[in-house]
Design a protein around this motif. Sequence first.
Motif, PDB file in Angstrom:
ATOM      1  N   CYS A 265      20.992 -11.781 -30.818  1.00  0.00           N
ATOM      2  CA  CYS A 265      21.227 -12.603 -29.637  1.00  0.00           C
ATOM      3  C   CYS A 265      20.346 -13.845 -29.748  1.00  0.00           C
ATOM      4  O   CYS A 265      19.495 -13.938 -30.634  1.00  0.00           O
ATOM      5  CB  CYS A 265      20.914 -11.825 -28.356  1.00  0.00           C
ATOM      6  SG  CYS A 265      19.191 -11.293 -28.241  1.00  0.00           S
TER       7      CYS A 265
ATOM      8  N   TYR B  75      26.930 -12.767 -35.708  1.00  0.00           N
ATOM      9  CA  TYR B  75      26.756 -13.368 -34.382  1.00  0.00           C
ATOM     10  C   TYR B  75      27.283 -14.794 -34.360  1.00  0.00           C
ATOM     11  O   TYR B  75      28.020 -15.182 -33.463  1.00  0.00           O
ATOM     12  CB  TYR B  75      25.269 -13.329 -33.999  1.00  0.00           C
ATOM     13  CG  TYR B  75      24.969 -13.924 -32.649  1.00  0.00           C
ATOM     14  CD1 TYR B  75      25.177 -13.189 -31.488  1.00  0.00           C
ATOM     15  CD2 TYR B  75      24.459 -15.208 -32.543  1.00  0.00           C
ATOM     16  CE1 TYR B  75      24.893 -13.736 -30.245  1.00  0.00           C
ATOM     17  CE2 TYR B  75      24.179 -15.764 -31.308  1.00  0.00           C
ATOM     18  CZ  TYR B  75      24.395 -15.019 -30.162  1.00  0.00           C
ATOM     19  OH  TYR B  75      24.113 -15.567 -28.938  1.00  0.00           O
TER      20      TYR B  75
ATOM     21  N   LYS C 202      30.464 -10.267 -32.143  1.00  0.00           N
ATOM     22  CA  LYS C 202      29.319  -9.667 -31.455  1.00  0.00           C
ATOM     23  C   LYS C 202      29.218  -8.154 -31.688  1.00  0.00           C
ATOM     24  O   LYS C 202      28.140  -7.598 -31.662  1.00  0.00           O
ATOM     25  CB  LYS C 202      29.386  -9.949 -29.951  1.00  0.00           C
ATOM     26  CG  LYS C 202      29.550 -11.413 -29.587  1.00  0.00           C
ATOM     27  CD  LYS C 202      28.293 -12.204 -29.829  1.00  0.00           C
ATOM     28  CE  LYS C 202      28.362 -13.571 -29.196  1.00  0.00           C
ATOM     29  NZ  LYS C 202      28.689 -14.662 -30.053  1.00  0.00           N
ATOM     30  N   GLN C 203      30.346  -7.476 -31.914  1.00  0.00           N
ATOM     31  CA  GLN C 203      30.331  -6.021 -32.093  1.00  0.00           C
ATOM     32  C   GLN C 203      29.578  -5.601 -33.353  1.00  0.00           C
ATOM     33  O   GLN C 203      28.975  -4.538 -33.383  1.00  0.00           O
ATOM     34  CB  GLN C 203      31.748  -5.467 -32.127  1.00  0.00           C
ATOM     35  CG  GLN C 203      32.437  -5.531 -30.781  1.00  0.00           C
ATOM     36  CD  GLN C 203      33.839  -4.997 -30.841  1.00  0.00           C
ATOM     37  OE1 GLN C 203      34.567  -5.269 -31.786  1.00  0.00           O
ATOM     38  NE2 GLN C 203      34.221  -4.240 -29.833  1.00  0.00           N
TER      39      GLN C 203
ATOM     40  N   GLY D 149      23.062  -6.265 -32.603  1.00  0.00           N
ATOM     41  CA  GLY D 149      22.195  -6.612 -31.479  1.00  0.00           C
ATOM     42  C   GLY D 149      21.620  -8.013 -31.520  1.00  0.00           C
ATOM     43  O   GLY D 149      20.762  -8.358 -30.709  1.00  0.00           O
TER      44      GLY D 149
ATOM     45  N   ARG E 272      16.522 -13.170 -29.870  1.00  0.00           N
ATOM     46  CA  ARG E 272      16.032 -12.690 -31.169  1.00  0.00           C
ATOM     47  C   ARG E 272      15.995 -13.823 -32.190  1.00  0.00           C
ATOM     48  O   ARG E 272      15.062 -13.928 -32.973  1.00  0.00           O
ATOM     49  CB  ARG E 272      16.903 -11.552 -31.694  1.00  0.00           C
ATOM     50  CG  ARG E 272      16.695 -10.264 -30.955  1.00  0.00           C
ATOM     51  CD  ARG E 272      17.485  -9.146 -31.582  1.00  0.00           C
ATOM     52  NE  ARG E 272      17.286  -7.909 -30.843  1.00  0.00           N
ATOM     53  CZ  ARG E 272      17.851  -6.760 -31.157  1.00  0.00           C
ATOM     54  NH1 ARG E 272      18.636  -6.685 -32.216  1.00  0.00           N
ATOM     55  NH2 ARG E 272      17.632  -5.694 -30.441  1.00  0.00           N
TER      56      ARG E 272
ATOM     57  N   GLN F  54      18.767  -8.391 -40.210  1.00  0.00           N
ATOM     58  CA  GLN F  54      18.689  -9.509 -39.267  1.00  0.00           C
ATOM     59  C   GLN F  54      19.563 -10.662 -39.757  1.00  0.00           C
ATOM     60  O   GLN F  54      20.290 -11.286 -38.978  1.00  0.00           O
ATOM     61  CB  GLN F  54      17.246  -9.992 -39.091  1.00  0.00           C
ATOM     62  CG  GLN F  54      16.285  -8.948 -38.563  1.00  0.00           C
ATOM     63  CD  GLN F  54      16.828  -8.188 -37.382  1.00  0.00           C
ATOM     64  OE1 GLN F  54      17.068  -8.751 -36.315  1.00  0.00           O
ATOM     65  NE2 GLN F  54      17.032  -6.890 -37.559  1.00  0.00           N
TER      66      GLN F  54
END
Length: 103
Positions: free
Chosen positions: A52, A40, A45-46, A50, A55, A33
């Motif tokens: 966002c 992020y 972003k790739q 995940g 989250r 995380q």
Amino acid sequence: FEALKVFKAKHGHADVPRTYATNPKLGSWVNNQRSGYRYYKAGNKQTSMGMCEERIKNLESIGFKWGKEHVVSKAQSWVEMFEELKLFKTIHGHTNVPRTYAT
């Protein structure tokens, strides 16, 4: 996320060590995380795994820390593990904890 909430309820913080012996998957997940957050925020972003805004808000809502401030001091970690050892002795009658022991 649910396992992290359980950890926080038990320990009073959401700062799971990367090598958390009791639940290695949780320690790894927490580390991921933080990595995803860094990617992020850097605009990648790739490779953000995940991550966002939703989250981020969920994790922060339970006191999750993203940077170096999440590191638990060695003294605090020692006290927590000593408490775990005392509980183990109460349950098992000895302190010879197996290397692969998990609660």
